[in-house]
Design an enzyme around this catalytic site. Sequence first.
Site, PDB file in Angstrom:
ATOM      1  N   GLY A 154       0.831  -1.203   0.000  1.00  0.00           N
ATOM      2  CA  GLY A 154       0.000   0.000   0.000  1.00  0.00           C
ATOM      3  C   GLY A 154       0.862   1.249   0.000  1.00  0.00           C
ATOM      4  O   GLY A 154       2.075   1.184   0.228  1.00  0.00           O
ATOM      5  N   GLY A 156       0.745   5.888   0.634  1.00  0.00           N
ATOM      6  CA  GLY A 156       0.031   7.059   1.124  1.00  0.00           C
ATOM      7  C   GLY A 156      -0.582   6.920   2.502  1.00  0.00           C
ATOM      8  O   GLY A 156      -1.568   7.600   2.821  1.00  0.00           O
ATOM      9  N   SER A 157      -0.041   6.036   3.331  1.00  0.00           N
ATOM     10  CA  SER A 157      -0.559   5.790   4.682  1.00  0.00           C
ATOM     11  C   SER A 157      -1.982   5.250   4.684  1.00  0.00           C
ATOM     12  O   SER A 157      -2.678   5.310   5.694  1.00  0.00           O
ATOM     13  CB  SER A 157      -0.500   7.067   5.542  1.00  0.00           C
ATOM     14  OG  SER A 157       0.825   7.475   5.742  1.00  0.00           O
ATOM     15  N   GLY A 159      -4.721   2.798   5.263  1.00  0.00           N
ATOM     16  CA  GLY A 159      -4.845   1.630   6.126  1.00  0.00           C
ATOM     17  C   GLY A 159      -3.841   1.571   7.248  1.00  0.00           C
ATOM     18  O   GLY A 159      -3.777   0.572   7.972  1.00  0.00           O
ATOM     19  N   ARG A 280      10.916   5.005  -5.713  1.00  0.00           N
ATOM     20  CA  ARG A 280      10.522   5.987  -6.743  1.00  0.00           C
ATOM     21  C   ARG A 280      10.649   7.369  -6.138  1.00  0.00           C
ATOM     22  O   ARG A 280      10.922   7.543  -4.949  1.00  0.00           O
ATOM     23  CB  ARG A 280       9.098   5.721  -7.239  1.00  0.00           C
ATOM     24  CG  ARG A 280       8.104   5.267  -6.153  1.00  0.00           C
ATOM     25  CD  ARG A 280       7.438   6.394  -5.427  1.00  0.00           C
ATOM     26  NE  ARG A 280       6.573   5.906  -4.354  1.00  0.00           N
ATOM     27  CZ  ARG A 280       6.139   6.653  -3.357  1.00  0.00           C
ATOM     28  NH1 ARG A 280       6.533   7.910  -3.270  1.00  0.00           N
ATOM     29  NH2 ARG A 280       5.356   6.163  -2.413  1.00  0.00           N
TER      30      ARG A 280
END
Length: 405
Positions: A154, A156-157, A159, A280
């Site tokens: 995952g 973008g934080s 979950g 990235r």
Amino acid sequence: MSQRALILIEGASNAPLYVQAARHLDLHPITLSADPAQYDYLAAEIGETIPVDTNDLNALMRECSQLRSTFDIAGITSSRESVYATVGKLCRHFGLPGPDPASVEQCCNKFTQRQLLGQAGVPIPAYRVATNATEVDSAAAEIGLPVVLKPVVGIGSSGVRLCRTVYEVAEHTRHLLGGTHIWQSSSPRVLVEEFAQGQYYTADIMGGHVIGIGTGDFGHLPHFVYREYSFPAPLTAEEHARIVEIALRSLRALGLGWGPANIELRWTKRGPVVIEVNPRLAGTPDPQLVQLAYGVNLVDEHIKLVIGEECDLRAWHSRTASARFLAPDRDGMLEGIVGASRAAAIPGVAEVKMYVHPKTPIVRKGDYRDLIGHVIAASPNRDQTAALLEKAVDLVSWTITPFRT
């Protein structure tokens, strides 16, 4: 002679910067996307979009092969992590410079990443992986509360939550494994890890060279939603050297010697601890802050690597650049935003950007999707930048009407 083209696979927060940089470097940007209509910026930029199933490697190969009959494909890349391994496979197929797909894939799996970092002696939080509630409870008990629960795959934080009590562990486990959370992988697994407490730092890297180290903080726990970022971080020479050394050890452990990377750390009682390695370029506004602080355009330099040209990673100046993220404090309908243009007019304010428009429903999720904009300021010193940022942020306001129940 065929026009030189840069193929972009899907987009992310940095994607408009890649389109603009491609044009600046005399390249024709072509975006391949499963749904090109999702990217508003493409309508305003000169470029080309082609619908294609970006989860189908063979379909991408066929499309790129067709494009080669019209264009000189100078390079293939993406600003989105979920397709970056695919980018590496395309680059290898067409004989172009690019990331190692196997290294990217193992890095994007947080459990595998933790294993490789631990084996290399890189300081990381204690962790366990779990596939059901019983295993989550057992892992939390072994590590000791508080713990952080997050999906193994995952960004973008999404979950990710700090759990201080057994009840919070059970509640968030139900959210993750009970069907509420949308998983990016076919086999849901939860990473249970020690809460590494300490100042947050981020290292931006290109081709094995640490360009800059920034610092930041978050909004209210238990979620990890960014509040502010600043470059360069106020570090002693020794502290800076320790973070650089650990960052480069992390890259070697994960086989990430080519292209951009971003490493997140916390300075704990035992020193710098790696929270996550991203294979990235960091998302907006990191590249803008690095350019304002050091004079290095990370997007331009990444594209130069992609098309096989020599990049220039020298810092041209030293300033302090900071970004404040704008986040609503309630759910409801966003009725209007005022003051953005006045804030942008302040000398030293580099950018005021809103991510949403009026009449947008706001439903906070405890991750990057909660943010509705940012303000960036830069000056020769930290205190001046902080004052500029505060002045600009105070001018921006919005109205949210609660949903009818």
